[in-house]
Design a protein around this motif. Structure first.
Motif, short mmCIF file in Angstrom:
data_model
loop_
_atom_site.label_atom_id
_atom_site.label_comp_id
_atom_site.label_asym_id
_atom_site.label_seq_id
_atom_site.Cartn_x
_atom_site.Cartn_y
_atom_site.Cartn_z
N LYS A 7 -22.88 31.04 -8.85
CA LYS A 7 -23.60 31.36 -10.09
C LYS A 7 -23.13 32.70 -10.67
N LEU A 8 -22.85 33.65 -9.80
CA LEU A 8 -22.35 34.94 -10.28
C LEU A 8 -20.98 34.77 -10.94
N LYS A 9 -20.14 33.91 -10.38
CA LYS A 9 -18.84 33.65 -10.99
C LYS A 9 -18.99 32.96 -12.34
N VAL A 10 -19.95 32.03 -12.42
CA VAL A 10 -20.22 31.36 -13.69
C VAL A 10 -20.68 32.37 -14.74
N LEU A 11 -21.60 33.24 -14.34
CA LEU A 11 -22.11 34.25 -15.27
C LEU A 11 -20.99 35.18 -15.73
N SER A 12 -20.19 35.66 -14.80
CA SER A 12 -19.11 36.57 -15.13
C SER A 12 -18.10 35.90 -16.06
N ALA A 13 -17.71 34.66 -15.74
CA ALA A 13 -16.74 33.94 -16.57
C ALA A 13 -17.29 33.69 -17.97
N LEU A 14 -18.57 33.38 -18.06
CA LEU A 14 -19.17 33.13 -19.38
C LEU A 14 -19.18 34.40 -20.22
N ILE A 15 -19.57 35.52 -19.61
CA ILE A 15 -19.62 36.78 -20.37
C ILE A 15 -18.22 37.16 -20.86
N GLU A 16 -17.22 37.02 -19.99
CA GLU A 16 -15.86 37.39 -20.39
C GLU A 16 -15.32 36.46 -21.47
N ALA A 17 -15.68 35.17 -21.40
CA ALA A 17 -15.26 34.25 -22.46
C ALA A 17 -15.95 34.59 -23.78
N TYR A 18 -17.21 34.94 -23.72
CA TYR A 18 -17.94 35.29 -24.94
C TYR A 18 -17.41 36.59 -25.55
N ILE A 19 -17.08 37.57 -24.70
CA ILE A 19 -16.51 38.82 -25.20
C ILE A 19 -15.19 38.54 -25.92
N ASN A 20 -14.40 37.62 -25.41
CA ASN A 20 -13.09 37.32 -26.01
C ASN A 20 -13.20 36.53 -27.30
N THR A 21 -14.18 35.61 -27.41
CA THR A 21 -14.23 34.69 -28.55
C THR A 21 -15.36 34.98 -29.54
N GLY A 22 -16.46 35.52 -29.06
CA GLY A 22 -17.62 35.71 -29.91
C GLY A 22 -18.37 34.44 -30.20
N GLU A 23 -18.02 33.34 -29.53
CA GLU A 23 -18.66 32.05 -29.73
C GLU A 23 -19.45 31.65 -28.49
N PRO A 24 -20.60 30.93 -28.66
CA PRO A 24 -21.33 30.43 -27.50
C PRO A 24 -20.40 29.62 -26.59
#
Length: 353
Positions: A7-24
């Motif tokens: 779950k921590l990996k999922v959270l980290s990957a989601l935050i980094e993807a959102y930082i890069n794209t600005g999209e949900p």
């Protein structure tokens, strides 16, 4: 609830993807980011649990999620890795700072400008806090027949100058007398002690020279009063307009707050030691909602100096911003310390090799 490694990996990957794209971010994008090591169904379940814990938010009815302030805080404090400052970035920072290394005020101004250019956010720097600063040097420089520049240097790394007119000629003898008087009675005195009763008492003790020295000592009082006030340099406010998170009303309120330099200085001086990330939801200032302030303290020798930092949207690349600020603070503190003969150049120099 204790979060497992997945779950921590999922959270980290989601935050980094959102930082890069600005999209949900949806489960399919996360599956790609995690090299398909986890099934899409498992990721959806993890995202739902992370949302229940308040770490993720769902802005629309779509399956995509974005980080909540609570999620950002966990990521910054526990999950994020720091990206190294590149040689090119260090070279840019060094060049900008060293251009005015012998002028503390211009140095702080250049630091804000360089940081704004590097990060594309609003950038700021403050002079060191002056509550305990003492006067190191005080000189009078003739700028005309009856025009003088009073130069004041403090132990906090502040160099303050003031131009003023007098009713008497500014002679070399007068400048030398002023230097001797201030060296004996003013140097080593805390800024907070330079008040009108102090200069009046000092002037009264000068006998026949009181008449010519009093206007100069009043100029000293005015200069010391200005030096004791925290100064904030702000650059790159226009950078905030390029970030889609800041709509018209949001950026207007933020700009109004940034114009209040006293309130801004008070906010910055609350934080000490290393780099601090202040998420808008954690700040008592409503104008910072949806924003983040990342602040680093620079040091003057063995003690804390002022601050340098950036203000931008919560969706910023913290893993890049934080190391850059650490390097800025280190170089800025070293250069200011050298100006005050406190040493401090070797630590940053060793990081450049």
């Amino acid at each position: 609830m204790e979060l497992g490694e997945r779950k921590l990996k999922v959270l980290s990957a989601l935050i980094e993807a959102y930082i890069n794209t600005g999209e949900p971010v949806g489960s399919k994008a996360l599956q790609e980011a995690l090299d398909r090591a986890v099934s899409s169904a498992t990721i959806r379940n993890d995202m739902a649990e992370l949302s229940e814990l308040g770490l993720l938010e769902q802005p629309h009815t779509s399956a995509g999620r974005i980080p909540s302030p609570k999620g950002y805080r966990l990521y910054i404090d526990k999950l994020m890795s720091h990206a190294p400052v590149t040689k090119e970035e260090r070279r840019f920072i060094d060049t900008m700072l060293e251009e005015h290394a012998d002028d503390p005020e211009r140095l702080l101004e250049n630091a804000s400008l360089a940081l704004a250019q590097l990060t594309r956010f609003a950038a700021l720097s403050t002079t060191p806090e002056s509550e305990t600063a003492v006067i190191l040097k005080c000189e009078l420089i003739a700028a005309g027949r009856r025009l003088a520049i009073l130069l004041l240097v403090t132990s906090a790394g502040m160099m303050k100058s003031k131009l003023f007119k007098t009713d008497t000629d500014i002679t070399p003898e007068l400048c030398e007398r002023f230097r001797r008087v201030t060296a004996e009675h003013v140097c080593g005195v805390p800024l907070s002690d330079i008040c009108l009763p102090f200069v009046q008492t000092l002037a009264a003790s000068l006998g026949e020279h009181a008449f010519t020295m009093t206007p100069l000592l009043i100029g000293l009082y005015e200069t010391a009063s200005e030096a004791a006030q925290a100064q904030v340099r702000l650059e790159g406010q226009a950078n905030l307009l390029i970030h889609p998170e800041f709509d018209g009303e949001h950026v207007r309120r933020l700009m109004e707050f940034l114009a209040k330099r006293k309130e801004l200085a008070e906010l910055l001086h609350q934080y000490h030691g290393g780099v601090n990330v202040v998420l808008g939801s954690e700040s008592p200032t409503p104008e910072l909602s949806g924003s983040s302030v990342v602040i680093a303290r620079y040091r003057l020798g063995s003690r804390e100096g002022g601050t340098i930092g950036v203000i931008g949207p919560s969706r910023m690349n913290y893993s890049k911003i934080i190391p850059s600020l650490e390097y800025f603070a280190l170089r800025l503190g070293n250069l200011l310390s050298e100006d005050l003969d406190e040493g401090g150049g070797s630590q940053a120099d060793s990081q450049q090799t």
